[in-house]
Design a protein around this motif. Sequence first.
Motif, PDB file in Angstrom:
ATOM      1  N   THR A  19       4.098  -0.421  -3.243  1.00  0.00           N
ATOM      2  CA  THR A  19       4.324  -1.588  -4.098  1.00  0.00           C
ATOM      3  C   THR A  19       4.228  -2.858  -3.251  1.00  0.00           C
ATOM      4  N   PHE A  20       4.760  -2.787  -2.031  1.00  0.00           N
ATOM      5  CA  PHE A  20       4.639  -3.903  -1.090  1.00  0.00           C
ATOM      6  C   PHE A  20       3.170  -4.141  -0.737  1.00  0.00           C
ATOM      7  N   TYR A  21       2.424  -3.086  -0.393  1.00  0.00           N
ATOM      8  CA  TYR A  21       1.012  -3.237  -0.037  1.00  0.00           C
ATOM      9  C   TYR A  21       0.223  -3.814  -1.206  1.00  0.00           C
ATOM     10  N   LYS A  22       0.529  -3.381  -2.405  1.00  0.00           N
ATOM     11  CA  LYS A  22      -0.130  -3.903  -3.607  1.00  0.00           C
ATOM     12  C   LYS A  22       0.150  -5.398  -3.759  1.00  0.00           C
ATOM     13  N   SER A  23       1.361  -5.844  -3.414  1.00  0.00           N
ATOM     14  CA  SER A  23       1.689  -7.266  -3.520  1.00  0.00           C
ATOM     15  C   SER A  23       0.875  -8.107  -2.543  1.00  0.00           C
ATOM     16  N   VAL A  24       0.446  -7.498  -1.435  1.00  0.00           N
ATOM     17  CA  VAL A  24      -0.349  -8.216  -0.432  1.00  0.00           C
ATOM     18  C   VAL A  24      -1.840  -8.133  -0.758  1.00  0.00           C
ATOM     19  N   PHE A  25      -2.347  -6.930  -1.019  1.00  0.00           N
ATOM     20  CA  PHE A  25      -3.776  -6.734  -1.249  1.00  0.00           C
ATOM     21  C   PHE A  25      -4.195  -7.032  -2.688  1.00  0.00           C
ATOM     22  N   GLY A  26      -3.269  -6.924  -3.635  1.00  0.00           N
ATOM     23  CA  GLY A  26      -3.615  -7.081  -5.047  1.00  0.00           C
ATOM     24  C   GLY A  26      -4.187  -5.784  -5.591  1.00  0.00           C
ATOM     25  N   GLY A  27      -4.682  -5.851  -6.809  1.00  0.00           N
ATOM     26  CA  GLY A  27      -5.277  -4.680  -7.438  1.00  0.00           C
ATOM     27  C   GLY A  27      -4.256  -3.824  -8.155  1.00  0.00           C
ATOM     28  N   GLU A  28      -4.718  -2.681  -8.596  1.00  0.00           N
ATOM     29  CA  GLU A  28      -3.881  -1.725  -9.323  1.00  0.00           C
ATOM     30  C   GLU A  28      -4.012  -0.357  -8.668  1.00  0.00           C
ATOM     31  N   ILE A  56      -0.541   8.782  -3.811  1.00  0.00           N
ATOM     32  CA  ILE A  56      -0.732   7.447  -4.359  1.00  0.00           C
ATOM     33  C   ILE A  56      -1.978   6.850  -3.715  1.00  0.00           C
ATOM     34  N   ALA A  57      -2.737   6.090  -4.499  1.00  0.00           N
ATOM     35  CA  ALA A  57      -3.982   5.504  -3.991  1.00  0.00           C
ATOM     36  C   ALA A  57      -4.101   4.064  -4.471  1.00  0.00           C
ATOM     37  N   LEU A  58      -4.398   3.163  -3.538  1.00  0.00           N
ATOM     38  CA  LEU A  58      -4.587   1.753  -3.837  1.00  0.00           C
ATOM     39  C   LEU A  58      -5.964   1.330  -3.339  1.00  0.00           C
ATOM     40  N   PRO A  59      -6.898   1.004  -4.262  1.00  0.00           N
ATOM     41  CA  PRO A  59      -8.202   0.505  -3.821  1.00  0.00           C
ATOM     42  C   PRO A  59      -8.031  -0.824  -3.070  1.00  0.00           C
ATOM     43  N   ILE A  60      -8.785  -0.950  -1.972  1.00  0.00           N
ATOM     44  CA  ILE A  60      -8.769  -2.175  -1.176  1.00  0.00           C
ATOM     45  C   ILE A  60     -10.219  -2.600  -1.001  1.00  0.00           C
ATOM     46  N   GLY A  61     -10.556  -3.762  -1.486  1.00  0.00           N
ATOM     47  CA  GLY A  61     -11.942  -4.211  -1.414  1.00  0.00           C
ATOM     48  C   GLY A  61     -12.825  -3.372  -2.322  1.00  0.00           C
ATOM     49  N   GLN A  99      -3.613 -14.502   5.313  1.00  0.00           N
ATOM     50  CA  GLN A  99      -2.866 -14.024   4.147  1.00  0.00           C
ATOM     51  C   GLN A  99      -2.460 -12.568   4.330  1.00  0.00           C
ATOM     52  N   LEU A 100      -3.380 -11.726   4.783  1.00  0.00           N
ATOM     53  CA  LEU A 100      -3.079 -10.308   4.995  1.00  0.00           C
ATOM     54  C   LEU A 100      -2.083 -10.121   6.133  1.00  0.00           C
ATOM     55  N   PHE A 101      -2.317 -10.798   7.247  1.00  0.00           N
ATOM     56  CA  PHE A 101      -1.423 -10.676   8.401  1.00  0.00           C
ATOM     57  C   PHE A 101      -0.009 -11.115   8.030  1.00  0.00           C
ATOM     58  N   ASN A 102       0.121 -12.294   7.433  1.00  0.00           N
ATOM     59  CA  ASN A 102       1.448 -12.818   7.088  1.00  0.00           C
ATOM     60  C   ASN A 102       2.127 -11.965   6.029  1.00  0.00           C
ATOM     61  N   GLY A 103       1.365 -11.498   5.049  1.00  0.00           N
ATOM     62  CA  GLY A 103       1.949 -10.670   4.005  1.00  0.00           C
ATOM     63  C   GLY A 103       2.396  -9.323   4.510  1.00  0.00           C
ATOM     64  N   LEU A 104       1.513  -8.612   5.196  1.00  0.00           N
ATOM     65  CA  LEU A 104       1.833  -7.258   5.658  1.00  0.00           C
ATOM     66  C   LEU A 104       2.871  -7.237   6.773  1.00  0.00           C
ATOM     67  N   ASP A 128       4.545  -2.872  10.420  1.00  0.00           N
ATOM     68  CA  ASP A 128       5.180  -3.396   9.205  1.00  0.00           C
ATOM     69  C   ASP A 128       6.600  -2.853   9.053  1.00  0.00           C
ATOM     70  N   LYS A 129       7.292  -3.309   8.040  1.00  0.00           N
ATOM     71  CA  LYS A 129       8.692  -2.932   7.852  1.00  0.00           C
ATOM     72  C   LYS A 129       8.870  -1.466   7.498  1.00  0.00           C
ATOM     73  N   TYR A 130       7.778  -0.734   7.276  1.00  0.00           N
ATOM     74  CA  TYR A 130       7.836   0.704   7.004  1.00  0.00           C
ATOM     75  C   TYR A 130       7.417   1.528   8.222  1.00  0.00           C
ATOM     76  N   GLY A 131       7.171   0.860   9.352  1.00  0.00           N
ATOM     77  CA  GLY A 131       6.800   1.556  10.578  1.00  0.00           C
ATOM     78  C   GLY A 131       5.314   1.802  10.725  1.00  0.00           C
ATOM     79  N   ILE A 132       4.491   1.338   9.788  1.00  0.00           N
ATOM     80  CA  ILE A 132       3.047   1.538   9.855  1.00  0.00           C
ATOM     81  C   ILE A 132       2.448   0.429  10.716  1.00  0.00           C
ATOM     82  N   GLU A 133       1.538   0.811  11.614  1.00  0.00           N
ATOM     83  CA  GLU A 133       0.926  -0.150  12.530  1.00  0.00           C
ATOM     84  C   GLU A 133      -0.415  -0.624  11.975  1.00  0.00           C
TER      85      GLU A 133
END
Length: 146
Positions: A19-28, A56-61, A99-104, A128-133
């Motif tokens: 949900t956090f990644y979606k808020s940064v990248f957008g999309g559904e 779970i899958a979030l399209p990016i680009g 935008q991506l750097f600051n958001g993520l 990130d706050k979930y431990g993902i690099e």
Amino acid sequence: MAQINPYIHFNGNAEEAFTFYKSVFGGEFAMISRFKDLSVPERPVSENEADKIMHIALPIGKNSMLMGSDTPEFMGRHNEHENRSKISVSAESKEEADQLFNGLSSGGIVEMPIADSPWGSYFGMFRDKYGIEWMVDFDPQFNAQF
């Protein structure tokens, strides 16, 4: 041409992270499956894990997909501070990179602030706050080729 789509695992907070990644990248989300969706009498899912994310899958680009899941408790926990591979994101502009750097990186630990690099790109790294690099990059020379 082959395509690479990162698949990351979480200790029960995949939905929150995505949900956090979606808020940064957008999309559904292209897909959300929960462990309870695959429960069968031969393999019941515990009430504690029923609503956790199986996939779970979030399209990016245009051609990428960020995917993930929660790891079932019987498989143990992931060490969120272990040395793992980084997810590299190539932005189409400096503005998008910021935008991506600051958001993520919000709530995370910045390892290298985003800035012009000695090799000519605009680059930064963080956990990130979930431990993902992550690495975020904008390379004007690379983008000019496409």
